[in-house]
Design a protein around this motif. Structure first.
Motif, PDB file in Angstrom:
ATOM      1  N   THR A  60       0.778  -1.089   0.042  1.00 28.40           N
ATOM      2  CA  THR A  60      -0.027   0.002  -0.097  1.00 28.40           C
ATOM      3  C   THR A  60       0.759   1.336  -0.046  1.00 28.40           C
ATOM      4  N   PRO A  61       1.850   1.328   1.018  1.00 29.81           N
ATOM      5  CA  PRO A  61       2.621   2.665   0.838  1.00 29.81           C
ATOM      6  C   PRO A  61       3.308   2.891  -0.441  1.00 29.81           C
ATOM      7  N   LEU A  62       3.854   1.679  -0.889  1.00 34.97           N
ATOM      8  CA  LEU A  62       4.528   1.783  -2.441  1.00 34.97           C
ATOM      9  C   LEU A  62       3.624   2.398  -3.482  1.00 34.97           C
ATOM     10  N   LEU A  63       1.982   1.755  -3.276  1.00 32.89           N
ATOM     11  CA  LEU A  63       1.338   2.045  -4.470  1.00 32.89           C
ATOM     12  C   LEU A  63       1.016   3.420  -4.326  1.00 32.89           C
ATOM     13  N   PHE A  64       0.642   3.961  -3.357  1.00 32.44           N
ATOM     14  CA  PHE A  64       0.434   5.538  -2.916  1.00 32.44           C
ATOM     15  C   PHE A  64       1.434   6.202  -3.667  1.00 32.44           C
ATOM     16  N   LEU A 123      10.037   5.276  -7.064  1.00 30.74           N
ATOM     17  CA  LEU A 123      10.647   5.792  -8.234  1.00 30.74           C
ATOM     18  C   LEU A 123      10.967   4.564  -9.300  1.00 30.74           C
ATOM     19  N   ALA A 124      11.555   3.581  -8.624  1.00 33.95           N
ATOM     20  CA  ALA A 124      12.202   2.379  -9.499  1.00 33.95           C
ATOM     21  C   ALA A 124      10.707   1.650 -10.078  1.00 33.95           C
ATOM     22  N   LEU A 125       9.543   1.681  -9.377  1.00 34.78           N
ATOM     23  CA  LEU A 125       8.403   0.876  -9.589  1.00 34.78           C
ATOM     24  C   LEU A 125       7.750   1.853 -10.982  1.00 34.78           C
ATOM     25  N   VAL A 126       7.965   2.955 -11.065  1.00 29.89           N
ATOM     26  CA  VAL A 126       7.297   3.930 -12.059  1.00 29.89           C
ATOM     27  C   VAL A 126       8.183   3.532 -13.482  1.00 29.89           C
ATOM     28  N   VAL A 127       9.305   3.302 -13.314  1.00 30.09           N
ATOM     29  CA  VAL A 127       9.982   2.632 -14.416  1.00 30.09           C
ATOM     30  C   VAL A 127       9.656   1.264 -14.835  1.00 30.09           C
ATOM     31  N   PHE A 128       9.576   0.478 -13.718  1.00 25.86           N
ATOM     32  CA  PHE A 128       9.151  -0.757 -13.973  1.00 25.86           C
ATOM     33  C   PHE A 128       7.707  -0.888 -14.565  1.00 25.86           C
ATOM     34  N   ALA A 129       6.982  -0.111 -14.374  1.00 17.28           N
ATOM     35  CA  ALA A 129       5.479  -0.013 -14.777  1.00 17.28           C
ATOM     36  C   ALA A 129       5.542   0.510 -16.154  1.00 17.28           C
ATOM     37  N   SER A 130       6.654   1.006 -16.683  1.00 18.19           N
ATOM     38  CA  SER A 130       6.569   1.489 -17.936  1.00 18.19           C
ATOM     39  C   SER A 130       5.573   2.799 -17.996  1.00 18.19           C
ATOM     40  N   TRP A 131       5.562   3.271 -16.979  1.00 16.36           N
ATOM     41  CA  TRP A 131       4.635   4.626 -16.797  1.00 16.36           C
ATOM     42  C   TRP A 131       2.972   4.218 -17.092  1.00 16.36           C
ATOM     43  N   LYS A 132       2.822   3.025 -16.708  1.00 18.08           N
ATOM     44  CA  LYS A 132       1.284   2.622 -17.098  1.00 18.08           C
ATOM     45  C   LYS A 132       0.801   2.328 -15.793  1.00 18.08           C
ATOM     46  N   VAL A 133      -0.242   2.660 -15.408  1.00 18.00           N
ATOM     47  CA  VAL A 133      -0.921   2.871 -14.155  1.00 18.00           C
ATOM     48  C   VAL A 133      -1.273   1.241 -13.742  1.00 18.00           C
ATOM     49  N   ARG A 134      -1.866   0.487 -14.412  1.00 12.76           N
ATOM     50  CA  ARG A 134      -1.987  -0.914 -14.459  1.00 12.76           C
ATOM     51  C   ARG A 134      -1.048  -1.521 -13.815  1.00 12.76           C
ATOM     52  N   ARG A 135       0.326  -1.363 -14.391  1.00 13.67           N
ATOM     53  CA  ARG A 135       1.466  -2.053 -14.120  1.00 13.67           C
ATOM     54  C   ARG A 135       2.034  -1.540 -12.441  1.00 13.67           C
ATOM     55  N   VAL A 136       1.883  -0.344 -12.260  1.00 10.51           N
ATOM     56  CA  VAL A 136       2.115   0.296 -10.889  1.00 10.51           C
ATOM     57  C   VAL A 136       1.425  -0.809  -9.721  1.00 10.51           C
ATOM     58  N   LEU A 137       0.344  -1.068 -10.062  1.00 17.80           N
ATOM     59  CA  LEU A 137      -0.514  -1.968  -9.348  1.00 17.80           C
ATOM     60  C   LEU A 137       0.192  -3.271  -9.171  1.00 17.80           C
ATOM     61  N   LEU A 138       0.467  -3.818 -10.147  1.00 22.72           N
ATOM     62  CA  LEU A 138       1.099  -5.055 -10.193  1.00 22.72           C
ATOM     63  C   LEU A 138       2.442  -5.074  -9.532  1.00 22.72           C
ATOM     64  N   GLY A 139       3.092  -4.055  -9.872  1.00 20.23           N
ATOM     65  CA  GLY A 139       4.498  -3.860  -9.234  1.00 20.23           C
ATOM     66  C   GLY A 139       4.442  -3.633  -7.753  1.00 20.23           C
ATOM     67  N   ALA A 140       3.564  -2.656  -7.141  1.00 24.16           N
ATOM     68  CA  ALA A 140       3.618  -2.812  -5.857  1.00 24.16           C
ATOM     69  C   ALA A 140       3.417  -4.030  -5.246  1.00 24.16           C
ATOM     70  N   TYR A 141       2.322  -4.613  -5.488  1.00 24.94           N
ATOM     71  CA  TYR A 141       1.905  -5.988  -5.012  1.00 24.94           C
ATOM     72  C   TYR A 141       2.971  -6.959  -5.107  1.00 24.94           C
ATOM     73  N   LEU A 142       3.730  -7.005  -6.456  1.00 26.35           N
ATOM     74  CA  LEU A 142       5.043  -7.777  -6.385  1.00 26.35           C
ATOM     75  C   LEU A 142       6.014  -7.665  -5.363  1.00 26.35           C
ATOM     76  N   PHE A 143       6.388  -6.336  -5.198  1.00 24.75           N
ATOM     77  CA  PHE A 143       7.146  -5.865  -4.235  1.00 24.75           C
ATOM     78  C   PHE A 143       6.874  -6.069  -2.621  1.00 24.75           C
ATOM     79  N   GLY A 144       5.386  -6.189  -2.509  1.00 28.32           N
ATOM     80  CA  GLY A 144       4.801  -6.322  -1.480  1.00 28.32           C
ATOM     81  C   GLY A 144       5.162  -8.028  -1.025  1.00 28.32           C
ATOM     82  N   GLY A 145       5.084  -8.693  -2.070  1.00 31.07           N
ATOM     83  CA  GLY A 145       5.306 -10.068  -2.004  1.00 31.07           C
ATOM     84  C   GLY A 145       6.885 -10.621  -1.396  1.00 31.07           C
ATOM     85  N   ILE A 146       7.595  -9.669  -1.774  1.00 30.51           N
ATOM     86  CA  ILE A 146       9.153  -9.745  -1.479  1.00 30.51           C
ATOM     87  C   ILE A 146       9.169  -9.778   0.027  1.00 30.51           C
ATOM     88  N   SER A 147       8.374  -8.683   0.619  1.00 29.59           N
ATOM     89  CA  SER A 147       8.543  -8.615   2.173  1.00 29.59           C
ATOM     90  C   SER A 147       7.913  -9.677   2.870  1.00 29.59           C
TER      91      SER A 147
END
Lengths: 306, 373
Positions: free
Chosen positions: A16-20, A226-250
């Protein structure tokens, strides 16, 4: 089953914090501004939110206060970069250094103060359903807000005229200017939005994730955003995916012992940072893809020469 | 009418040097406001912050002790920043240098030999070079943003140091405290002035200023760095290799930061601790900017930022102010500097004087209306 539910709950709170923060930065970058001060804005949101809930007792007040704190920080950045034509990279860094210092100063009296955490949704019967109720209907308000914001930003970017103008400003500020749009005003608003979102992302850490105040408690999450935005290729949908992927690592970080993995805690703590590097490498490898997706005017200053 | 910014024909040379001074004055003004808000007498606080720490010989030597890592890293970062290579992870490179240098010192525990200290310094530089080398490799091979990778590696470095101090580098007789043995005398940098902590590192730092200056103004590499930063297209047209510049500037700054780390642990600290730097790697970014990305300027800027660390400590002891004031001061200084730098490229005009900015069409219409009269 219990451990699975616990794992999913961990993913949600860590994401959640990453997503915001990443959603806010995405909008800022879409307008053509690179604000590297996410970490500084987040940490200010964390302390101001925590102090607000301590003095007012209201989580709602705290959330708005943290947004205001993040936006105020962003305003400093916006004025320097947009009015004073300061270079964006060092200004963002200055914002982070300043934010970390100021939050430590402001937070001096908040060290050791306890807080129960913001209230969680509880709908009788529904929230009590095992698994589904626990995961979908027993979260705190900010989790729902973060998901709502994903769809709100997606709708704004793709379906509204204002979103189109914002993207135009980010892709070609000269063309947008020639069409009569105020590039600086639009960018300033995008920067403020990014700050408010980073602020509430930081507040999630101090109000829900671990409800207390510790200096530098954001621990690099602003940079990961910041890295998530690059990961998401500036696409909103993929920010959601990326944030939850990183959440998974934790999950690994927090549940490693429960899963019987005997690795030192420091190595576990390295994982999010190493994963960020790995993700950056995988995404950035393809130069043309980055070039295609990144806002064309990203990081470039704009001065209307009449 | 609001004042407007008009682009100068050519950048103002005078403002390049006036801007840091102006920024410092504005930072002091802002600090006064900050102290008033905190309910501290500004004159007392400013005295504790900026005068008291350097009003004794011991204070002056301490200033140089604090400035040493800032000079080393600041000079090296200037080279990279000039070339547009953003190494933000000097803090991590410093930590790795401290780790390599410290491990070397512990390896030669209770041994003597003239070679030990040079070896510590070389190993420290090597540690920083390896850490920065990863960044350079990821940047040149995979196009990965160096700002983010170098920063992420800083967090990894801090955790790595922490891990090893809790493990193999822990003091065997240290009651399980997370710190290493105290280095033996042969692994400690010689003290230059008895009764103080001023050590050989200060000389190395000053020497480094000279090397940086020569490199930037007298060598082909320095020329390439400047061209690549100012006009990358022209540089590539001239056949300068972009990836070579990225590698060189990153390895130089990594090596310098690593050296600074080794100097810190074998100088003022004398052992390995979980925390060997109060953010020197980040403060050095400010040093580089305030020093106008020039080695000599970096020297002065490093002394100023070193004073902010000393001042923070004094203010904490004397006035019970939180030590975080240092970070706020450093952030404010960079903010004001970046704001003042606008005057290098632009000048301020209020609408009264700015007749020349009125569009010709408007001008002629003014003319014609006056003629009609």
């Amino acid at each position: 089953m219990e451990i699975l539910v616990a794992a999913i709950l961990t993913i949600i709170t860590a994401a959640t914090p990453l997503l915001f923060a990443a959603l806010g930065e995405l909008v800022t970058e879409k307008s053509g501004v690179l604000n590297l001060g996410v970490e500084g804005m987040m940490v200010m949101g964390a302390i101001v939110g925590f102090a607000a809930v301590h003095y007012s007792g209201s989580a709602t007040v705290a959330i708005f206060a943290s947004m205001l704190a993040g936006a105020s920080m962003a305003a400093i950045f916006g004025v320097l970069v947009l009015v004073f034509h300061a270079s964006q990279v060092p200004t963002g860094l200055a914002l982070t250094i300043f934010g970390i210092g100021l939050s430590a100063l402001v937070g001096q009296s908040m060290i050791g103060v306890a807080y129960d955490g913001i209230p969680q949704l509880h709908i009788p019967v529904i929230s009590d359903i095992p698994v589904i109720g626990e995961i979908f209907f027993s979260q705190d308000g900010l989790v729902y807000l973060s998901i709502f914001m994903v769809f709100a930003v997606m709708w704004f970017m793709n379906k509204t005229r204002a979103g189109l103008i914002l993207r135009a400003v980010g892709d070609s500020h000269d063309a947008a200017h020639a069409m009569g749009y105020s590039v600086l005003k639009i960018r300033f608003l995008a920067v403020l939005f990014g700050g408010a979102m980073a602020g509430v992302g930081g507040a999630y850490l101090s109000l829900a994730y671990s409800p207390l105040w510790v200096e530098q408690m954001t621990a690099g999450r602003g940079w990961i955003a910041l890295a998530l935005v690059v990961f998401a290729s500036w696409k909103v949908r993929r920010v959601l995916l990326g944030a939850y992927l990183f959440g998974g690592i934790s999950i690994l970080q927090l549940h490693a012992q429960a899963l019987g993995i005997a690795v030192p805690s420091q190595v576990m703590s390295m994982l999010p940072y190493l994963a960020t590097i790995l993700v950056l490498v995988i995404i950035s490898r393809d130069r043309s893809k980055i070039k295609l997706n990144a806002p064309a005017s990203l990081g470039k200053p704009f001065h209307a020469s009449r | 009418m609001l004042p407007r910014l008009i682009k100068r024909q050519s950048p103002s040379k005078a403002m390049v040097y006036l801007s840091p001074i102006l920024a410092l004055l504005l930072t002091l003004l802002a600090s006064i406001v900050l102290f008033l808000i905190m309910g501290v007498s500004p004159s007392g606080a400013l005295h504790a912050f900026f005068v008291e720490p350097i009003s004794s010989i011991y204070g002056l030597t301490e200033l140089m002790v604090k400035a040493t890592p800032l000079i080393l890293i600041g000079v090296a970062l200037s080279l990279g920043f000039r070339a547009g290579v953003w190494n933000i992870g000097a803090e991590g490179q410093l930590i790795l240098g401290g780790l390599f240098g410290g491990a070397t010192a512990l390896f030669f525990y209770e041994k003597t030999g003239f070679y030990i200290i040079p070896l510590i310094l070389i190993m420290g530089a090597l540690g920083g070079i390896i850490w920065a080398g990863i960044v350079a490799f990821l940047k040149t091979r995979f196009n990965a943003n160096e700002i983010l990778t170098s920063l992420m590696l800083s967090y990894v470095a801090a955790l790595l140091l922490n891990l090893l101090i809790h493990g193999p580098l822990k003091d065997p007789d240290g009651f399980n405290f997370p710190e290493s043995r105290l280095f033996s005398d042969s692994a400690l940098l010689p003290i230059l002035y008895d009764g103080t902590r001023l050590h050989l590192g200060a000389v190395i730092a000053l020497f480094f200023v000279g090397i940086g200056w020569i490199l930037l103004s007298r060598t082909l590499l320095g020329y390439q760095i400047k061209v690549m930063g100012d006009a990358p297209a022209a540089g590539e047209h001239a056949g300068f290799s972009h990836s070579k510049i990225i590698w060189t500037t990153l390895l130089i700054s990594g090596g310098a930061a690593g050296l600074a780390g080794a100097i810190e642990v074998s100088g003022p600290i004398g052992q390995l601790l979980p925390n060997i730097s109060p953010g020197y790697g980040f403060a050095a970014i400010i040093v580089a900017y305030v020093g106008r990305l020039h080695p000599l300027g970096v020297l002065f800027a490093a002394l100023l930022l070193a004073l902010s660390y000393l001042g923070g400590e004094t203010a904490q002891m004397k006035l019970n102010l939180p030590v975080a004031v240092t970070g706020v001061f450093q952030g404010l200084l960079l903010f004001f500097l970046l704001a003042c730098d606008v005057l290098i490229q632009y000048k301020i005009r209020t609408s009264k004087k700015s007749e020349s900015t009125i569009a010709p069409a408007v001008k002629s219409s003014i003319k014609s209306t006056s003629e009609v009269k």
